[in-house]
Design a protein around this motif. Structure first.
Motif, short mmCIF file in Angstrom:
data_model
loop_
_atom_site.label_atom_id
_atom_site.label_comp_id
_atom_site.label_asym_id
_atom_site.label_seq_id
_atom_site.Cartn_x
_atom_site.Cartn_y
_atom_site.Cartn_z
N GLY A 81 0.74 -1.22 0.06
CA GLY A 81 -0.08 -0.22 0.01
C GLY A 81 0.92 1.07 0.05
N GLY A 82 2.15 1.16 0.24
CA GLY A 82 2.79 2.38 0.16
C GLY A 82 2.74 3.42 1.39
N LYS A 83 2.20 2.66 2.46
CA LYS A 83 2.01 3.41 3.64
C LYS A 83 3.26 3.45 4.45
CE LYS A 83 -2.49 3.43 2.97
NZ LYS A 83 -2.67 2.39 1.96
N ASP A 84 3.65 4.56 5.11
CA ASP A 84 4.81 4.37 5.96
C ASP A 84 4.82 4.18 7.44
OD1 ASP A 84 3.39 6.56 7.14
OD2 ASP A 84 5.20 8.29 6.14
N LEU A 85 3.64 3.49 7.82
CA LEU A 85 3.26 3.03 9.07
C LEU A 85 2.74 1.46 8.78
CD1 LEU A 85 2.89 3.26 12.09
CD2 LEU A 85 0.74 4.41 11.61
N LEU A 86 3.47 0.63 9.67
CA LEU A 86 3.08 -0.77 9.63
C LEU A 86 2.56 -1.17 11.04
CD1 LEU A 86 2.84 -3.37 7.84
CD2 LEU A 86 5.52 -3.85 8.49
N LEU A 87 1.31 -1.99 11.15
CA LEU A 87 0.84 -2.08 12.29
C LEU A 87 0.65 -4.00 12.58
CD1 LEU A 87 -2.05 0.40 12.71
CD2 LEU A 87 0.37 0.57 13.68
#
Length: 278
Positions: A173-179
């Motif tokens: 997804g190209g997000k800079d946060l991974l949970l």
């Protein structure tokens, strides 16, 4: 052996200290309390709790069952909204699927799609042009150690491989946060260790901000750049400690676990978890 406290940093240099005051955190949790139910039946699961998570940090949340670890992760993901207080991601109220990629305990892949199609779907929702998706799929699979598996069905790969696909999909997804909510809990010990090594490498090489929930003290020390221990419910911060171990992406796992500092941190965090469970 050095004291665990030898690893602590000056509070001014900590994520919440004056040294970081000029830098807005990637995630800010401000005086958050969260309850389930209403009236006399309400149960307070979390808080009050405040945390700053700087960009690029790998924060591990560890604590006994019922300490609100997964609740806090859901608040950061935007799946739930705090009963009191504020949670922001890059200064905005989090929305599901907008600011973070999420990995659950189970991979939750689409069994009617191939490995590559599962990841390609995430790329599609991220707005990646169709012409670029195939190469991006291969790049992501190589990143998580699954090069050449794009055409395989999800039921043709092992549970550990499925969880790697789930991580690749979250990164797609190209997000800079991974949970990550205990993503390795259901795996055998050997597979779990291998995936810990893979995730640590991905984290070191990408610099992505990560929040990882676990019950394992060893996992917390091995993966994190910082560990926060939550007390038994309602969850509050019982310990907040940096983990200043080498992090290059090519670190030898056995060498890391053999460091005196590793053992000291594991002892300190383990003692805090035991105290938090009382």
């Amino acid at each position: 052996m050095p004291s665990p406290n030898d690893h602590r940093t000056d509070p001014r240099d900590s994520p919440g200290g004056a040294g970081a005051a000029a830098l807005a955190p990637a995630v800010a949790v401000r005086e958050v309390t969260h309850r389930y139910g209403r009236g006399a039946d309400a149960v307070t699961a979390l808080g009050p709790l405040s945390l700053d998570i700087p960009a690029g940090e790998f924060l591990v949340l560890v604590g006994p069952s019922g300490s609100g670890k997964s609740t806090l992760l859901r608040l950061i993901a935007g799946f739930e909204h705090a009963s009191q207080g504020d949670v922001t991601v890059h200064g905005r109220t989090p929305e599901p699927g907008r600011q973070a990629g999420v990995v659950f305990q189970q991979p939750r892949l689409f069994p009617w799609r191939t490995v590559g199609e599962n990841i390609s779907l995430a790329l599609r929702y991220a707005g990646v042009p169709r012409a670029e998706r195939s190469s991006r799929v291969e790049e992501l699979l190589e990143r998580v150690g699954l090069a050449g598996t794009a055409r395989r069905r999800t039921w043709q790969i092992s549970g550990g491989q499925q969880q790697r696909v789930a991580i690749a999909r979250a990164l797609a997804g190209g997000k800079d946060l991974l949970l990550l909510d205990e993503p390795f809990a259901a795996l055998d010990a050997l597979t779990r260790e291998r995936l810990q090594e893979d995730l640590r490498t991905v984290s070191a090489r990408t610099g992505i901000t990560s929040v990882f929930v676990t019950h394992s003290v060893d996992e917390a020390v091995f993966l994190g750049t910082r560990a926060v221990v939550l007390s038994a419910g309602p969850g509050k911060v019982a310990l907040d400690v940096p983990i200043p171990l080498p992090r290059t992406g090519d670190d030898d796992p056995d060498g890391l676990r053999g460091l005196p500092g590793y053992a000291a941190l594991r002892a300190e965090i383990g003692a805090a978890v035991r105290d938090a469970a009382r």
